[in-house]
Write an enzyme that holds these catalytic residues in place. Structure first.
Site, PDB file in Angstrom:
ATOM      1  N   SER A  89       0.822  -1.214   0.000  1.00 53.55           N
ATOM      2  CA  SER A  89       0.000   0.000   0.000  1.00 53.55           C
ATOM      3  C   SER A  89       0.854   1.262   0.000  1.00 53.55           C
ATOM      4  CB  SER A  89      -0.907   0.041   1.227  1.00 53.55           C
ATOM      5  OG  SER A  89      -1.809  -1.013   1.187  1.00 53.55           O
ATOM      6  N   GLY A 137      -4.271  -2.053  -1.041  1.00 58.77           N
ATOM      7  CA  GLY A 137      -3.445  -1.675  -2.178  1.00 58.77           C
ATOM      8  C   GLY A 137      -3.156  -0.195  -2.186  1.00 58.77           C
ATOM      9  N   GLY A 148      -2.433   3.799  -3.905  1.00 58.44           N
ATOM     10  CA  GLY A 148      -2.880   4.762  -4.916  1.00 58.44           C
ATOM     11  C   GLY A 148      -4.327   5.207  -4.805  1.00 58.44           C
ATOM     12  N   CYS A 180      -9.234  -1.888   3.031  1.00 56.78           N
ATOM     13  CA  CYS A 180      -8.436  -0.780   2.505  1.00 56.78           C
ATOM     14  C   CYS A 180      -8.821  -0.438   1.067  1.00 56.78           C
ATOM     15  CB  CYS A 180      -6.946  -1.100   2.637  1.00 56.78           C
ATOM     16  SG  CYS A 180      -5.891   0.323   2.381  1.00 56.78           S
ATOM     17  N   LEU A 181      -7.955  -0.635   0.103  1.00 56.92           N
ATOM     18  CA  LEU A 181      -8.315  -0.302  -1.282  1.00 56.92           C
ATOM     19  C   LEU A 181      -9.495  -1.148  -1.737  1.00 56.92           C
ATOM     20  CD1 LEU A 181      -7.219   1.518  -3.679  1.00 56.92           C
ATOM     21  CD2 LEU A 181      -6.341  -0.607  -4.609  1.00 56.92           C
ATOM     22  N   GLN A 203     -12.483   0.632  -0.663  1.00 56.82           N
ATOM     23  CA  GLN A 203     -12.781   1.815  -1.479  1.00 56.82           C
ATOM     24  C   GLN A 203     -13.359   1.415  -2.831  1.00 56.82           C
ATOM     25  OE1 GLN A 203      -8.860   3.416  -1.450  1.00 56.82           O
ATOM     26  NE2 GLN A 203      -9.047   4.307   0.581  1.00 56.82           N
ATOM     27  N   ASN A 251      -3.768   2.532   6.957  1.00 55.11           N
ATOM     28  CA  ASN A 251      -2.848   3.028   5.954  1.00 55.11           C
ATOM     29  C   ASN A 251      -3.630   3.411   4.710  1.00 55.11           C
ATOM     30  OD1 ASN A 251      -0.752   3.609   4.296  1.00 55.11           O
ATOM     31  ND2 ASN A 251      -0.071   1.496   4.042  1.00 55.11           N
ATOM     32  N   GLY A 282      -4.821   6.986   2.124  1.00 53.34           N
ATOM     33  CA  GLY A 282      -4.795   8.419   1.831  1.00 53.34           C
ATOM     34  C   GLY A 282      -6.108   8.888   1.231  1.00 53.34           C
ATOM     35  N   PHE A 283      -6.999   7.926   0.931  1.00 54.77           N
ATOM     36  CA  PHE A 283      -8.299   8.258   0.351  1.00 54.77           C
ATOM     37  C   PHE A 283      -9.399   7.670   1.238  1.00 54.77           C
ATOM     38  CE2 PHE A 283      -5.254   8.470  -3.014  1.00 54.77           C
ATOM     39  CZ  PHE A 283      -5.689   9.502  -3.825  1.00 54.77           C
ATOM     40  N   HIS A 330      -6.899  -1.901   8.794  1.00 51.76           N
ATOM     41  CA  HIS A 330      -6.231  -3.189   8.614  1.00 51.76           C
ATOM     42  C   HIS A 330      -6.431  -4.107   9.811  1.00 51.76           C
ATOM     43  CE1 HIS A 330      -3.879  -2.393   4.903  1.00 51.76           C
ATOM     44  NE2 HIS A 330      -4.166  -1.157   5.235  1.00 51.76           N
ATOM     45  N   GLU A 362      -5.707  -7.076  10.000  1.00 49.40           N
ATOM     46  CA  GLU A 362      -4.604  -8.035  10.104  1.00 49.40           C
ATOM     47  C   GLU A 362      -3.414  -7.444  10.853  1.00 49.40           C
ATOM     48  OE1 GLU A 362      -5.119  -6.182   7.560  1.00 49.40           O
ATOM     49  OE2 GLU A 362      -3.281  -5.672   6.523  1.00 49.40           O
TER      50      GLU A 362
END
Lengths: 174, 371
Positions: free
Chosen positions: B48, B236, B238, B263-264, B267, B305, B307-308, B348, B350
């Protein structure tokens, strides 16, 4: 222990206005001018002067921040090189005004001059100080001085600014 | 130990001069801060963080070295590493090498002796900033020219750099995870790998899942071809909005199998459900983020973790509900479908590194697959 209160908010503000006009009188090319505030309180003073400049004359001055810790002459280890600054990536051919709150031995200013020369050869370096308390150990003097305050070496001069101390004042502690 | 000088310059012209440790060279990337006290090896290898420069707010880094077991992926993805005080001497029985030599081997530029408090305050007030670390070019002016040409993280698809080319099965069973994770049954699980952290795979394996890992480009048919009991969407790097190719397969999977996203993955699930994502002023990176589980009112301390985040206004309220919120800035941290067995969290569970408060989510996934 508090010995005396030298300046209050209005007085500090008045002095900064006068210093701003002194700078305005002495300089022509304001694009070349760069105010370098020394951490911590010099940074806020330099921002205030730039703000007054903008309000009074509509001129936007460049300001930058510099932490001179790695350039001190009393460090035990020279290996710890660490410098932080903002907006000082080139001093070449610029007129620089170092801004700090209290001038005492002059050693901090010497470090600042050394740091500035590491970023290029400036055209000129001047010094703006709010309180000069005497006891110089180096041939350094302020070009723009807020107030000269004779002190004994046992006393402490504290400049407090709203940005970090929540109050604008200058006091002498004993 | 001979240290070389290194420079860190930010987009706002903040300059830091420190010492170089790790590889020599020059890296550009978004500078983010991580608030974990330890776990730097997991952070370095977390996909990530692909393309980012990470600064640790905890000052003492490197004192327990690096070992071959604490990795979260096959290689480190962080581009640059900024610390306050790097220790070249390790003191831990598991240490196999120093952090500095690990970074050099993996071509990551490290810089120490940086005032990371000042840097973090700057990132908190100004928001995420691009930065450059260099040990070769020490001219601030030319470094600044390079930053100006560097693109922002927004709209950047980094998944293509970390997702595997072909599907594969996960076989690493030897590594001890946590005694709390015991087999719950036998499940066939498809993992969509946008940059998966290995601890997720380790926990799912410990719970009794047989894992097949798919690339982010896989279609719903490919994923369904192994007849999975459940689909897991990984973390992931970006901007999720840039990973357009991963949205359609998700839409096709809705309603067919239980889905769990992290996480990603969370999203992307949000985008597939019709919601929008936005870039946070400064991302959540660290192992001490309080999250409220709205269902019970419990607070979990989580590892995060990202940023979006998903915009709560854009969520389709008739079918989806928000299950978790971050207590620091009230952003959405978890969503769930009201009828279908689909849920996801932004953080997360985990850990690695971090607290194990949220491990129940993996068991919840197994419960859904049992039905």
């Amino acid at each position: 222990m508090l010995k005396a209160k030298i300046l209050n908010e209005q007085e500090i503000n008045k002095i900064l206005h006068r210093l701003m006009y002194e700078i305005y009188e002495n300089h022509k090319d304001f694009d070349k001018l760069l105010l370098v505030g020394l951490w911590t309180r010099g940074v806020f003073l330099s921002r205030r002067i730039a703000e007054i400049f903008l309000n009074e004359k509509g001129i936007r001055l460049d300001t930058s921040e510099l932490d001179v810790t790695p350039y001190r002459d009393d460090l035990y280890t020279k290996e710890k090189i660490a410098l932080k600054t903002t907006n000082l990536i080139s001093t070449r051919e610029r007129s620089i005004i170092i801004v700090d709150d209290v001038l005492f031995t002059g050693r901090t200013i010497r470090g600042a001059i050394e740091a500035i020369f590491d970023f290029g050869r400036p055209k000129k370096i001047e010094l703006l100080i709010l309180i000069d308390r005497g006891h110089r150990e180096l041939p350094i003097n302020a070009n723009y001085l807020g107030r000269f305050v004779p002190t004994s070496s046992k006393e402490d001069v504290n400049v407090r600014l709203k940005e970090i101390d929540n109050v604008d004042e200058v006091i002498i502690l004993e | 130990m001979n240290f070389k000088k290194a420079m860190l310059l930010l987009e706002d012209k903040s300059l830091f001069i420190g010492r170089s440790f790790g590889a020599e060279g020059e890296v550009l990337g978004e500078v983010v801060f991580n608030t974990s006290m330890s776990g730097y090896q997991e952070i370095l290898t977390d996909p990530s963080y692909c393309g980012q420069i990470v600064t640790m707010t905890y000052p003492l880094i490197g004192n327990y070295g690096v070992n071959s077991e604490d990795v979260e992926s096959f290689k480190p993805f962080v581009k640059g590493f900024i610390v306050r005080d790097y220790k070249d001497r390790t003191s831990n029985w598991r240490a196999q090498e120093t952090l500095g030599s690990y970074l050099s081997k993996n071509n990551i530029v490290g810089i120490d002796n940086i005032d990371t408090r000042f840097l973090t305050r700057k990132l908190r007030t100004r928001g995420a900033l691009n930065g450059i670390i260099s040990t070769v070019d020490l001219d601030p002016e030319s470094l600044y020219e390079k930053i100006k040409r560097f693109p922002s993280m927004e709209g950047l698809d980094l998944v293509k750099d970390v997702t595997p080319k072909e599907k594969y099965t996960w076989t690493d069973k030897d590594i001890w995870v946590n005694e709390r994770f015991k087999p719950e049954g036998e499940f066939n699980v498809a993992v969509v790998d946008y940059g998966v952290k290995w601890n997720i795979l380790r926990i799912l394996t410990a719970l009794g899942c047989k894992l097949t890992i798919f690339s982010a480009y896989s279609s719903a048919e490919e994923i369904m071809s192994i007849k999975p009991d459940g689909v897991f969407l990984s973390n992931g790097p970006g901007d999720p909005a840039a990973v357009e190719y991963a949205i359609k397969p998700l839409k096709d999977l809705f309603g067919k199998v239980p889905i769990f996203g992290i996480c990603l993955g969370h999203q992307l699930m949000g985008i597939a459900s019709g919601a929008k994502t936005f870039k946070l002023k400064f991302g959540h990176h660290g192992a001490n983020h309080p999250v409220k589980r709205l269902e019970t009112g419990d607070v979990e301390i989580t590892s995060q973790n990202h940023g979006f985040a998903i915009d709560p206004e854009s969520i389709d309220k008739s079918n989806w509900e928000v299950t978790h919120i971050n207590l620091n800035d009230k952003t959405v941290e978890g969503i769930m479908h009201k009828k279908l067995p689909i849920f996801s969290v932004q953080y997360h569970p985990e850990a690695s590194p971090g607290p194990h408060d949220s491990g129940y989510l993996f068991k919840k996934f197994c419960e859904l697959m049992k039905k």
